[in-house]
Design a protein around this motif. Structure first.
Motif, PDB file in Angstrom:
ATOM      1  N   ALA A  57       0.503   2.928  -8.452  1.00  0.00           N
ATOM      2  CA  ALA A  57       1.337   2.249  -9.443  1.00  0.00           C
ATOM      3  C   ALA A  57       0.673   2.352 -10.812  1.00  0.00           C
ATOM      4  CB  ALA A  57       1.514   0.787  -9.047  1.00  0.00           C
ATOM      5  N   PRO A  58       1.465   2.334 -11.874  1.00  0.00           N
ATOM      6  CA  PRO A  58       0.885   2.358 -13.226  1.00  0.00           C
ATOM      7  C   PRO A  58      -0.180   1.267 -13.366  1.00  0.00           C
ATOM      8  CG  PRO A  58       3.275   2.450 -13.341  1.00  0.00           C
ATOM      9  CD  PRO A  58       2.934   2.232 -11.900  1.00  0.00           C
ATOM     10  N   GLY A  59      -1.313   1.638 -13.919  1.00  0.00           N
ATOM     11  CA  GLY A  59      -2.380   0.658 -14.117  1.00  0.00           C
ATOM     12  C   GLY A  59      -3.248   0.438 -12.897  1.00  0.00           C
ATOM     13  N   THR A  60      -2.980   1.155 -11.792  1.00  0.00           N
ATOM     14  CA  THR A  60      -3.805   0.979 -10.585  1.00  0.00           C
ATOM     15  C   THR A  60      -4.324   2.333 -10.108  1.00  0.00           C
ATOM     16  OG1 THR A  60      -2.146   1.333  -8.832  1.00  0.00           O
ATOM     17  CG2 THR A  60      -2.159  -0.828  -9.888  1.00  0.00           C
TER      18      THR A  60
ATOM     19  N   TYR B  42       4.646  -5.180  -4.497  1.00  0.00           N
ATOM     20  CA  TYR B  42       3.488  -6.063  -4.680  1.00  0.00           C
ATOM     21  C   TYR B  42       3.532  -7.171  -3.626  1.00  0.00           C
ATOM     22  CZ  TYR B  42       2.818  -3.587  -9.011  1.00  0.00           C
ATOM     23  OH  TYR B  42       2.574  -2.583  -9.922  1.00  0.00           O
TER      24      TYR B  42
ATOM     25  N   ARG C 104       0.255  -7.717 -16.031  1.00  0.00           N
ATOM     26  CA  ARG C 104       0.783  -6.356 -16.132  1.00  0.00           C
ATOM     27  C   ARG C 104       2.208  -6.277 -15.570  1.00  0.00           C
ATOM     28  NH1 ARG C 104      -2.630  -4.185 -12.885  1.00  0.00           N
ATOM     29  NH2 ARG C 104      -1.125  -3.671 -11.281  1.00  0.00           N
TER      30      ARG C 104
ATOM     31  N   PHE D 234     -13.473   1.586  -1.912  1.00  0.00           N
ATOM     32  CA  PHE D 234     -14.747   0.874  -2.068  1.00  0.00           C
ATOM     33  C   PHE D 234     -15.747   1.310  -0.989  1.00  0.00           C
ATOM     34  CE2 PHE D 234     -13.935  -3.142  -4.859  1.00  0.00           C
ATOM     35  CZ  PHE D 234     -13.223  -2.376  -5.770  1.00  0.00           C
TER      36      PHE D 234
ATOM     37  N   ALA E  24       0.826  -1.214   0.000  1.00  0.00           N
ATOM     38  CA  ALA E  24       0.000   0.000   0.000  1.00  0.00           C
ATOM     39  C   ALA E  24       0.859   1.262   0.000  1.00  0.00           C
ATOM     40  CB  ALA E  24      -0.932   0.006   1.217  1.00  0.00           C
ATOM     41  N   VAL E  25       1.995   1.195   0.654  1.00  0.00           N
ATOM     42  CA  VAL E  25       2.815   2.396   0.846  1.00  0.00           C
ATOM     43  C   VAL E  25       3.699   2.675  -0.363  1.00  0.00           C
ATOM     44  CG1 VAL E  25       4.737   3.326   2.186  1.00  0.00           C
ATOM     45  CG2 VAL E  25       2.767   2.323   3.364  1.00  0.00           C
TER      46      VAL E  25
ATOM     47  N   ALA F 266      -3.861  -4.314   1.317  1.00  0.00           N
ATOM     48  CA  ALA F 266      -3.249  -4.384  -0.012  1.00  0.00           C
ATOM     49  C   ALA F 266      -4.186  -3.767  -1.051  1.00  0.00           C
ATOM     50  CB  ALA F 266      -2.949  -5.834  -0.377  1.00  0.00           C
ATOM     51  N   PRO F 267      -3.706  -2.779  -1.802  1.00  0.00           N
ATOM     52  CA  PRO F 267      -4.515  -2.293  -2.927  1.00  0.00           C
ATOM     53  C   PRO F 267      -4.790  -3.458  -3.883  1.00  0.00           C
ATOM     54  CG  PRO F 267      -2.648  -0.826  -2.493  1.00  0.00           C
ATOM     55  CD  PRO F 267      -2.433  -2.069  -1.676  1.00  0.00           C
ATOM     56  N   PHE F 268      -5.966  -3.445  -4.478  1.00  0.00           N
ATOM     57  CA  PHE F 268      -6.388  -4.626  -5.245  1.00  0.00           C
ATOM     58  C   PHE F 268      -5.575  -4.812  -6.522  1.00  0.00           C
ATOM     59  CE2 PHE F 268     -10.465  -2.990  -3.206  1.00  0.00           C
ATOM     60  CZ  PHE F 268     -10.159  -3.589  -2.002  1.00  0.00           C
TER      61      PHE F 268
ATOM     62  N   GLU G  29      -7.081  -6.557   3.554  1.00  0.00           N
ATOM     63  CA  GLU G  29      -7.374  -5.376   4.363  1.00  0.00           C
ATOM     64  C   GLU G  29      -6.630  -4.154   3.833  1.00  0.00           C
ATOM     65  OE1 GLU G  29      -6.418  -6.873   8.247  1.00  0.00           O
ATOM     66  OE2 GLU G  29      -8.202  -8.144   8.293  1.00  0.00           O
TER      67      GLU G  29
ATOM     68  N   ARG H  24      -2.426   6.248   2.131  1.00  0.00           N
ATOM     69  CA  ARG H  24      -1.217   6.819   2.726  1.00  0.00           C
ATOM     70  C   ARG H  24      -0.042   6.154   2.044  1.00  0.00           C
ATOM     71  NH1 ARG H  24      -2.774   8.134   8.309  1.00  0.00           N
ATOM     72  NH2 ARG H  24      -4.748   9.211   8.044  1.00  0.00           N
ATOM     73  N   SER H  25       0.395   6.770   0.957  1.00  0.00           N
ATOM     74  CA  SER H  25       1.385   6.147   0.095  1.00  0.00           C
ATOM     75  C   SER H  25       2.583   7.070  -0.045  1.00  0.00           C
ATOM     76  CB  SER H  25       0.742   5.910  -1.272  1.00  0.00           C
ATOM     77  OG  SER H  25       1.691   5.475  -2.210  1.00  0.00           O
ATOM     78  N   GLU H  26       3.734   6.486  -0.352  1.00  0.00           N
ATOM     79  CA  GLU H  26       4.919   7.312  -0.597  1.00  0.00           C
ATOM     80  C   GLU H  26       5.001   7.749  -2.051  1.00  0.00           C
ATOM     81  OE1 GLU H  26       8.602   6.326   1.158  1.00  0.00           O
ATOM     82  OE2 GLU H  26       7.693   6.065   3.128  1.00  0.00           O
ATOM     83  N   GLY H  27       3.975   7.524  -2.835  1.00  0.00           N
ATOM     84  CA  GLY H  27       4.016   7.948  -4.229  1.00  0.00           C
ATOM     85  C   GLY H  27       2.629   7.832  -4.826  1.00  0.00           C
ATOM     86  N   PRO H  28       2.535   8.120  -6.086  1.00  0.00           N
ATOM     87  CA  PRO H  28       1.244   7.997  -6.780  1.00  0.00           C
ATOM     88  C   PRO H  28       0.868   6.530  -6.915  1.00  0.00           C
ATOM     89  CG  PRO H  28       3.001   8.361  -8.358  1.00  0.00           C
ATOM     90  CD  PRO H  28       3.643   8.415  -7.005  1.00  0.00           C
TER      91      PRO H  28
ATOM     92  N   PRO I  13       4.625   2.398  -4.359  1.00  0.00           N
ATOM     93  CA  PRO I  13       4.030   2.092  -5.662  1.00  0.00           C
ATOM     94  C   PRO I  13       4.632   0.871  -6.354  1.00  0.00           C
ATOM     95  CG  PRO I  13       4.445   4.453  -5.457  1.00  0.00           C
ATOM     96  CD  PRO I  13       5.023   3.811  -4.241  1.00  0.00           C
TER      97      PRO I  13
ATOM     98  N   ASP J 138      -9.186   1.572  -5.899  1.00  0.00           N
ATOM     99  CA  ASP J 138      -9.219   0.108  -5.763  1.00  0.00           C
ATOM    100  C   ASP J 138      -8.573  -0.322  -4.462  1.00  0.00           C
ATOM    101  OD1 ASP J 138     -10.660  -0.267  -8.042  1.00  0.00           O
ATOM    102  OD2 ASP J 138      -9.013  -1.054  -9.256  1.00  0.00           O
ATOM    103  N   THR J 139      -9.111   0.175  -3.380  1.00  0.00           N
ATOM    104  CA  THR J 139      -8.673  -0.174  -2.031  1.00  0.00           C
ATOM    105  C   THR J 139      -9.934  -0.328  -1.186  1.00  0.00           C
ATOM    106  OG1 THR J 139      -8.600   2.174  -1.448  1.00  0.00           O
ATOM    107  CG2 THR J 139      -6.521   1.168  -2.160  1.00  0.00           C
ATOM    108  N   GLN J 140      -9.790  -0.884  -0.012  1.00  0.00           N
ATOM    109  CA  GLN J 140     -10.955  -1.005   0.874  1.00  0.00           C
ATOM    110  C   GLN J 140     -11.527   0.383   1.167  1.00  0.00           C
ATOM    111  OE1 GLN J 140     -12.551  -3.627   1.625  1.00  0.00           O
ATOM    112  NE2 GLN J 140     -11.162  -5.389   1.661  1.00  0.00           N
TER     113      GLN J 140
END
Lengths: 373, 373, 373
Positions: free
Chosen positions: C37-40, B277, B363, C49, B271-272, B302-304, B300, C31-35, B274, C44-46
């Motif tokens: 990821a490409p394609g995500t 995985y 991907r 949603f 999640a943190v 992990a981005p999907f 919980e 709460r991420s250290e960057g944008p 980019p 698309d997170t809890q």
């Protein structure tokens, strides 16, 4: 459905012989460093709610009745008769009793007669060492008497237990300390010590563990939830990895008590080392309505032949009741769900339930043999 | 309901080509430092029960039949035909195969033909370094050949994998080691080393990681459950935080393999960062009937778009089957429940299922491209 | 069934006053250290949603509508009116607002009027110290002004909060630093500091904690999930054990914020120390469809009088909505299940729900009193 007619409580203590008021009863529901916070009560915990669910019916009251009503009824019945009604209602058929805690607690014999069950003794190593220290004049006599006491205790007891994890943390050096090191530590401890003084020296704690390992009797190690004193991560069973490796192949089984909130670590060690077992004790009594969820987490990695039921109960027969009832209900719910989902067969579920409830403990502690003695 | 017609197994090994007896088969069901404890069997584990659930029907037997009966049938069919029936029944459409384990294991080509699937190779960095060391005479030639080998391997492989976490623990210094440091470490290692000697030097392990990062190919890092050797907390993926920060923005993705029992930590890192995985591999195969519960914990944080299916299977095609079936059932149950509770829409659930089963892996590993080669 | 008409959000921030595009809105979902990821996408997170589930209906759209459609509607309504509709739809009746984050955020007064609710201020200790440093010429005046500022702030605020765990990690020495130590650290910090410079010095962070403890106001400590910077295990609340012991009996309550993924550790501390409380904040918003499962884990060890609801929301009123709705649904589902299973009585469940939703916070923060001022 999934039933467990035999139930070996592989780790518990005796019950108090004195009548209890609301406050003294409540104090046994939690492991806290102080009284309940202002405006709160230890009855408002999973343990408190579980006691109120399971115990009132055994004394003729409705489940979930108010604490004061339950305590009044308990006093009306009397502590001895209440203990009889509770223990006999628990469904426990064998108690393994750690006799190393202070207080006016019943011993294995009384647990057996009160509960109409079998009972055997577990010896707490640190208390044994303290008792030997109370009566030994010199370092040499202490060390000789200690070895003799441990080996003597092994004749009648079914297991040793160690609270090294609570006293010092489980990050102990895994190998046995050398003779000189032991003698030095014993000298310093005995010199400073007053009668009854507790053993916390890491060298002597390790020495004790290794004498116990040499006895061949299963060795129960406190890990995870326990006394409130130390930082809980100092009792993470993962810290026992190197000790487990050091004791592999020596013929002595290690039983990791409690484990929670590190119960997945305990289950992992039980999977990796043939001689390591995991206990379900305190985590069920402490988590109450969540017992099935916690049990299911332990059942992720722990091989089904390596898991042992216990109540971890201390002082109140209510805790033996709660430990046993929560376990049975949790086991039946978890395994029953897996059967309903076709993940497990019913026959397998029944067999595994019997192992965790009693079969594994009988095998590890040689209980059938001892019953014939 | 929620279906996943495509399934990319993003981390597995090949299968054994030899017939297996009950004991050798059983040994592949656990990761233990010894044989099963007396009176127990590795079949009495979640993995064992899952194999007995999913595999017998693929060989024409009833689910949950006894192990001996299953093994007899497996031998009757023959190892090659059984492998074909199992792999084709797994539902896996693409295998990414780590070819770095010893033993008579099928490679990607054979996995593809046996399983009627696509297959690609994952290169294990440490084995590559050991092979280069076997054929390099000097430190300079070793280091040059190593860089060339890694970059050469990157042409045909879809990913690198590192077992630095198992060999040394994940608490490695996050930055690349300096050239002098690398040369010194290489000199010491090569001087002491016999042919086939394993690489455990932390400087060289880090050097390898950074060569792999420079290649741009996704880098899979073993974390959590793995080989039984080291203390499991030394493979906590949280220890990779600084390495993840050091490699951010370089264009190379990191895939945290396994994770369990630290899968929430792995999900947090996914999640943190980019480029990080998380994998679902071994944790599903090892926890069996609990796969849905464990999967839900990973979901919980992990981005999907950052979660990847794998079986982590090694040696037995049964483990590929179990990994795939448990995953599909768990995913369908978890997402289906959320849809039934109105937490998720059905369309979202189907889309996310497709991502975790195959889309994310396609991907990350550029699989559509490689299929067109 | 189990309802919670009053809801005290015991830790949140204000909302942004500016219109948001899809990208700026999305950035607040993680709460991420960057944008992403490409394609995500962070949708698309809890959390994403959950926002799409609960918020569109409050603006007249169907649940789970596409993000772009929701954002278009939000702009159509206007940021102020949307904020009104969302906050008033959240069900939150009292907001405790940490005003220590930068950005154009609404304060407690505006939260109260927009949300038709009560609101009170939480003071962030580190910001206070930075503001004092901006206006103090010497070490002596800084230290004097700091003590005065903290005690002055205590008059109107309901709590202090500290991000020492995020700035430095929670492994701080538990005792108060000595006066000389504090003066030295202050001198070094002020000498190097430019206006607006952040406080990360561990001695000054500890000094601040102890001034706050002396004020008697509840002290909220960030732990577990928070800003992405440090390694998450440096914010494990177990690291606060010795600080909790050092502050026991002084009359100041400690509230462990967030906790997840160490929420079982936070619950354990709340069970062991009478003055320690655990928060449910960020973990519900971040885990979405898993909120009930995570809540249930906290309810294993935390005494029911020691647990406090919060949303932990920041910037988007959608996060206040999601925090409140997820909490109510999770609480009702978890306690309702226990009632259905006969583990709890309905009356107990309703009472405990009221405590966690509002009663505990009212007691800890003295809210009835402050409402009468």
């Amino acid at each position: 459905m999934i039933e467990t007619p035999c139930l070996v409580d592989q780790y518990c203590h005796g019950t108090l012989r004195t009548e209890l008021g609301l406050g003294t009863f409540e104090a046994h529901l939690a492991r806290s460093e102080g009284p309940p916070a202002p405006g709160t009560t230890f009855f408002d915990t999973q343990t408190g709610f579980a006691v109120r669910r399971w115990c009132p019916p055994l004394l003729g009251l409705e489940p979930h009745c108010p604490p004061a009503r339950y305590l009044a009824r308990r006093r009306e019945v009397g502590v001895l008769e209440a203990g009889r009604m509770l223990l006999r209602g628990s469904g426990i058929t064998t108690y393994l009793v750690d006799t190393g805690l202070p207080g006016d607690l019943t011993g294995p014999g009384e647990m057996a007669s009160t509960g109409a069950a079998e009972a055997h003794e577990i010896i707490r190593l640190e208390l044994l060492a303290e008792q030997v220290a109370d009566t030994s004049g010199t370092v040499e006599s202490f060390l000789t008497n200690l070895a003799e006491s441990v080996h003597g205790a092994a004749v009648n007891a079914v297991a040793f237990t160690s609270v090294a994890g609570v006293r010092h943390g489980l990050a102990l050096a895994p190998e046995p300390p050398g003779p000189g090191e032991v003698r030095g530590a014993a000298g310093r401890w005995l010199a400073d010590r007053k009668v009854g003084g507790t053993l916390t020296d890491p060298v002597l704690l390790r020495h004790l563990l290794w004498i116990a390992v040499a006895s061949g009797l299963p060795l129960q190690l406190h890990a995870g939830l326990g006394e409130p004193g130390p930082r809980i991560d100092s009792a993470d069973p993962v810290l026992l990895t190197d000790f487990a490796r050091a004791t592999a192949g020596l013929g002595t089984d290690l039983v990791l008590l409690h484990g929670y909130p590190y119960h997945r670590h305990a289950a992992h060690l039980a999977a990796v080392f043939p001689h390591v077992y995991a206990d379900l004790g305190a985590e069920l009594v402490r988590t109450g309505a969540r017992a099935a969820a916690v049990l299911a987490e332990v059942l992720e990695l722990a091989p089904f032949g390596k898991l042992l039921f216990s109540s971890g109960a201390h002082g109140l027969p209510e805790l033996h009741v709660v430990g046993a009832r929560l376990f049975r209900e949790a086991l039946s719910r978890v395994l029953g769900t897996w059967v309903a989902e076709s993940s497990w067969s019913l026959a397998d579920a029944q067999r595994v339930a019997g192992l965790i409830a009693a079969g594994n403990a009988r095998r590890v502690y040689g209980l059938e043999q001892s019953a014939q003695r």
